[in-house]
Structures are given as C-alpha cells and as structure tokens.
Design an enzyme around this catalytic site. Structure first.
Site, PDB file in Angstrom:
ATOM      1  CD  GLU A 161       7.140   2.362   3.635  1.00 23.86           C
ATOM      2  OE1 GLU A 161       7.252   0.888   3.818  1.00 23.86           O
ATOM      3  OE2 GLU A 161       6.579   3.070   4.535  1.00 23.86           O
ATOM      4  CD  GLU A 320       2.702   4.209   3.407  1.00 19.32           C
ATOM      5  OE1 GLU A 320       2.891   3.692   4.666  1.00 19.32           O
ATOM      6  OE2 GLU A 320       3.032   3.841   2.552  1.00 19.32           O
ATOM      7  CE  LYS A 369      -7.139 -10.496  10.657  1.00 22.23           C
ATOM      8  NZ  LYS A 369      -5.967 -11.164  10.605  1.00 22.23           N
TER       9      LYS A 369
END
Ligand code: GAL
Length: 664
Positions: A161, A320, A369
């Site tokens: 990216e 993605e 996370k």
C-alpha cells in the site's frame, strides 16, 4: 493432496486460468510455530489456495545490518507448498526495522510542519531517500535470490500500500528530488514562474535551489496552489519511482515471476494517481475496505469497477478486504450475515479473479488486534469462519468465470485524480465540494436506474462509450475540451457538473467566464460563482433540490435547451440543468449538487436521449446491480429483502437479501 502446480496463478504468463484465487495476508511471525500447522489445516479446510507472506517481516528476516534469518520463512514457504497453498511473496520493504532507522534517521519522513515521522507505527520511510532505497533493494535481492525459484512462489508483492502513511514527505531529501522533478518538467525557472504564477505575492524564483516543497506557511495563509498541485503529482511519482526500482530488480533476478503491488482504490485514499501506476505492474491488485453508511455497497462497487477499468478490463487481484469489522474507523461495525460473501462477489463481478482478506488469523496483540480476520479471536467454530468456508466453496464453483474480461457498459463515469486534487485544494469557492462523493452520487444514480456504467480513468479510451459523465471535471488540460467536442459532434453524449472546466493543468483559470474551457461545448456562460451556504437549498422545477453550489447561467447558444430551472433561491427562474445538441451528440451541464436521488431524475432523461437504457427488467432496476464478464452475468441484491430475479435467471429464482448469483 491438491494440485501443487501453482502456475495457473501466474496470470500474465499462464493463459489457462481455471480458478479464482482465495486467500489472505498471512503473518505467521506473530505466532509460535505450532500454530502454523493449525493454520494450514484450517486454510485447506476453507479452500485457501494463496497467501501473501512477509509483508511486515523485514525486522524478523534481517534483525541486523548483516544478520539474516530465513529459517522460519523457509519453513513457512515449504509448509505452505506442501499443503498446496501458493505464495504471493512480499519484498518485505514496507516497514523498516529499528536498527536501520536508528543508524539512519535520515530515512524518516518529515511532515509539512517539519515534524519527524518517528518509528512506532509503520511505513516510516522517505520515498526519495537514497539510503532507504539502498537498504530496501538489498532486502529485495536477498528475497529474490532465496525464494525466486521456490515452487510456492507465484508473484512478487512489492512493499505494501504505497503512500498509505508516507504519501507526503517534506524533508530535505524530498526537496532535492522535487527540484529534479520540476527541472525535468519545466526546464527553466522562467517556465516554472509562469506555471506557478509567481508574480503573485512576490514569489518569483531565480534559482532552482530556492524551491521547497509546500511546507507550513503559517495558520490561515494560502500557499501557492500550483506549487501544491505539482507537489501532489511529484509525491505520487516519487512513490512510483520506488515501486519501479524494486520491480526492475525483481524482473532482472526472476524474469518469469509477475510483479504487483496493492493499490488502494477506495473512498478516502487520493494520494496516488493510479491511472499513472496501472501500467507499472504485471497485474493490478487492490485493497478495499467498506465505508459504513447507506452508500457503502455502491462505493465498493464503484471502487471495484474503477479498479477493473484501471486493469484495462482484464482480471485483477483483490489483495485485501475484511471479513467483518476493521479497527481504524471511529466506530468499527461488524458485517451482517451475507455481507462477507456479497462484498467478495461484487469484486469478482467487476473483474477480480482473486479474493483475499486482511488477514488470516486475527492478531492477539498489536495495533490491529481488533481487526477482523478469517480466523477470529473466537476461533474456527464461528459464524465468520463458516462464512469463509462457504465463500471458498462458492469461489471454487465459480472457476468458470476466471479469466473472463469485463464487458464494457455503454455509459461511463470519467474519473480523474488531478481534478480531484485541484477541486479540493485551497483557494476554492467552497470547501464543501467533494469530488469523489459527486462521482459516487452519479454512480448510485446509474445503479438506481438499473443502467450499467463503467468507472474509467480520464486518460482511457472513453470514446467507445455512448454517454460519458465527467462530474466535477475541474481541471481541463489543453486539448481535453477539443477531445470532448469531437466526441460529442461524432455522436457522443457528454455530461458534466458545477465547478468543471475551470482551470488548466497549471491551475490557471480559463478566462472568459465559467465553465471556462467547456463554455463553447456546453453553450453556456457563468460570470460569477454562486456557492450555497450550508443551510441554503435551491429547489428545481423538476422536484429536485440542490445544495452546495448553484450557478447564474446565461445561454450563449440558442440551441442550448433548459432541462430544469431553479424554482427558489437567488437563481430562481434561471437555468439549472442545460443540454446543448451538437453534431449528432450533446453536452449537458448540471449546475448544483443534487445528490444521488436528484441526479437519477436528470440522468434518466439524459441517458434516454443518448439511447442508453437499462438491461434489467423494470421490476429489478435499483434492487439489483448487474455486472457482466463475458458470458457471465452477476446479479447483486442491493437490498435487505428477497428479490425475484426469475426474469433474468431464466428459471424461478429468488435472490436472498444481500445475495449474489451468476447466470449465463
Ligand atoms: C491495510 C494494510 C493492512 C492492514 C489493513 C487493515 O491498509 O495494508 O496491512 O493494516 O489495512 O484494514
């Protein structure tokens, strides 16, 4: 054992494309090795056939300037290969390790206020730093020499990216590179002085060395707009130079392995002019994340559509997207049942021959996370993992689609990064103008009318369309107005909007009245801008309502028709939407922001008069999006209710809420 011949994934070199790639970013370095066995077992259960590996592994692969550790990566590559999972291997250069930035702090970017961008997140490198380049290429060479012939390898994934966090660097290294870039563009400071209109505010340059990037000039000041525009162009090009450097080395070392990098054709990303990047890669790859809200799916479709057209209609690689929530929006909303598959298949509908996610296993710690993954924190006994497995099976069944090119529509929205940049930078008549949102509103209007439209870069070959809409075409470089005029005379139908035709490629206003370069083509003239305040509305006599902008339009050609007039506000009684027939085509102008609903009312008429009609039966228009790849027609349910698509499917078929089917 599944087929271990991964060559079908080398798209550019392997014509027999028989499958859709399915996979994820895989970050095994975040987990102890015993988890890797669980990973590949679950990957196989879900039908994964590819992963992107090593994207953020630089510090692990090269823990010191002359210390290399490939053992773990050797093991992962072999394990994946043994389990028939191919690898899109990153060059690993996306995020430099601490030993490098400690030794060479001069690779760290500097923001426009002179603040160093310190390590602690990722992508903290200057695109123009020779020191960074040297270290990055050393890693690329090491990766290519070690894995260039590994049987799992199917593609190189350069960096990651580009420009996500390091798009703009105002350091001294950037200043030097900016001067070189300007010298190549203008040849003389006299030409640069003209282009940048430096006669204003005593900004004349007499030597290249005086030129700087557009650094902080104080609160409320208005820096030179042409300088800023060139800096945006330069910044996109500077990143591209780095891509080229890594790519060229890879091509030299492993000429048979295709090279790509993941673009970010998405709502909020505008730093990279992908129209100038698409030709640099062996196949186009994109990352996309859904924006929450009522136009979320339309925005996904818009981005996928544009990506497909950047790829020239050829298949592309969705590198993605997310199985569910992301972790970087203010409120991170989980996907509803059906959305994981619908989003994936909408990308496929627009040409994706690969469906990959960030990431395979949800991180237990670190910055991401809370970002969803294929295997969530709760494990494989979850709705998300079951949806992943179902998608794997669906993509296996869709193998017949792989390789099919997009079938062009008859209408197109022209998309231009430079108009985006120029329309939204200061000074401007209104800072409420939003380039991509306006384009998206037109796209939603096409979808609501059930008319297929391509979203295509402005420099593409758009003369083949019967109708082209160029919303907010703020920048019209010399030659473009003539090209549009020739197109219209030859039978094409052009539509443009407020704030178009205003400046040339140097951000110089086209004189003689607005919309500047497009006055003659549109048969109108406007003497002054008339933006609307936030609480102002301008109602039109066709029942629609304008916001953000209005124009005091004078007709300059008796042939120009008025399709709608302002009914209220300052311009009451004056033209709001015009259309000028010319040759066998026409040129229309919409002078206010109508939003998707208002645009649809106008577009219905304009498309009809251009002879462009829906390919869907009336009852499906708006409810279903149609996308076509050769013989394969995708029907995407845009609603939360079941839709009877029997009329198109050829047999009794109910399309469930948010579902997608493919018919021939
Ligand atoms: C992308 C990035 C991935 C991951 C993802 C999360 O920008 O390439 O590494 O951070 O976003 O949405």
């Amino acid at each position: 054992m599944q087929d271990q011949d991964h060559r079908w994934l080398r798209w550019p070199t392997e014509p027999a494309r028989r499958r859709i790639a399915f996979g994820a970013d895989y970050n095994p370095e975040q987990w102890p090795p015993h988890v890797w066995d669980d990973d590949v077992r679950a990957m196989r259960a879900a039908g994964l056939n590819i992963v992107s590996l090593g994207i953020f592994s630089w510090a692990r692969i090269q823990p010191g300037a002359d210390v290399w550790d490939f053992t773990w990566l050797d093991e992962v590559m072999d394990l994946l290969h043994a389990n028939s999972i191919a690898v899109d291997l990153a060059t690993g250069t996306a995020s430099p390790p601490h030993w490098l930035t400690t030794k060479h702090p001069e690779i760290l970017p500097v923001d426009h206020e002179g603040r160093t961008v310190w390590p602690g997140a990722r992508q903290h490198w200057r695109p123009t730093s020779p020191v960074f380049r040297e270290h990055a290429l050393r890693l690329v060479r090491a990766m290519a020499e070690r894995y260039g012939r590994h049987p799992a390898l199917v593609a190189w994934h350069v960096s990651n990216e580009f420009g996500c966090h390091n798009a703009y660097d105002y350091s001294d290294a950037a200043a030097a590179a900016f001067r070189d870039w300007l010298r190549a563009r203008y040849r003389s400071t006299a030409a640069l002085n003209r282009a940048w209109t430096t006669a204003v505010w005593s900004q004349r340059y007499s030597d290249w060395a005086e030129i700087l990037p557009p650094r902080w000039t104080g609160a409320g000041s208005q820096p030179n707009p042409a300088q800023r525009l060139d800096f945006l162009r330069f910044s996109s090009d500077a990143l591209r130079e780095h891509l080229r450097a890594e790519r060229d080395l890879l091509r030299e070392l492993t000429p048979e392995v295709p090279v790509t990098t993941n673009f970010m054709v998405a709502a909020s990303v505008r730093a990279v002019d992908y129209a100038r990047w698409a030709g640099e890669v062996d196949f186009v790859a994109n990352d996309h994340y859904v924006v929450p809200g009522p136009q979320g799916l339309d925005e996904l479709s818009f981005s996928a559509n544009l990506t497909g057209n950047l790829a020239g209609g050829r298949p592309w690689f969705l590198m993605e997207h997310s199985t569910s929530a992301v972790s970087w929006q203010p409120i991170n909303v989980a996907k509803r049942p059906g959305e994981l598959a619908r989003d994936s298949l909408t990308h496929v509908a627009h040409g994706a021959d690969a469906v990959c996610f960030f990431q395979w296993r949800q991180s237990a710690g670190g910055a991401e996370k809370y970002h969803s993954a294929m295997v969530p924190h709760a494990g494989t006994d979850t709705a998300v993992f079951r949806a992943v497995c179902e998608l794997g099976a669906t993509l296996r069944d869709l193998a017949r689609v792989a390789g099919a090119h997009r079938t062009p529509a008859r209408a197109a929205i022209l998309f231009d990064w430079e108009s985006w940049w120029a329309a939204e930078q200061d000074p401007r008549p209104s800072d409420r103008v939003r380039y991509r949102q306006e384009a998206l509103d037109w796209y939603t209007a096409f979808l609501d009318l059930g008319i297929r439209a391509d979203v295509t870069p402005l420099d593409a070959d758009w003369e083949r369309y019967d109708l082209v809409v160029a919303p907010l075409l703020h920048m019209v470089p010399g030659g473009l107005a003539a090209r549009l005029t020739v197109y219209a005379i030859a039978g094409g139908h052009v539509v443009t909007t407020y704030c178009s035709g205003i400046v040339d490629e140097h951000d110089h206003v086209w004189l003689g009245g607005y919309p500047g370069a497009l006055c003659d083509l549109l048969g109108i003239r406007i003497e002054e801008f008339a933006p609307l305040l936030d609480d102002e509305r301008a109602e039109l006599d066709n029942g629609t309502t304008g916001t953000v902008w209005s124009d005091r339009i004078d007709l300059t050609d008796p042939a120009t028709e008025v399709l709608a007039r302002y009914r209220t506000g300052e311009q009451a009684g004056r033209p709001a939407v015009t259309r000028r027939p010319t040759g066998s085509g026409s040129a229309a102008y919409v002078s206010t922001r109508l939003g998707a609903g208002g645009v649809a009312a106008i577009l219905d008429e304009l498309a009809g008069r251009a002879g462009v009609t829906s390919e869907l039966p009336p009852e499906l228009r708006g409810a279903v999006e149609l996308a076509v790849r050769g013989p394969h027609r995708f029907l995407i349910n845009r609603t939360d209710r079941p839709v009877d698509v029997s009329a198109v499917a050829g047999a009794a078929t109910i399309l469930g809420p948010r579902a997608v089917i493919v018919v021939r």
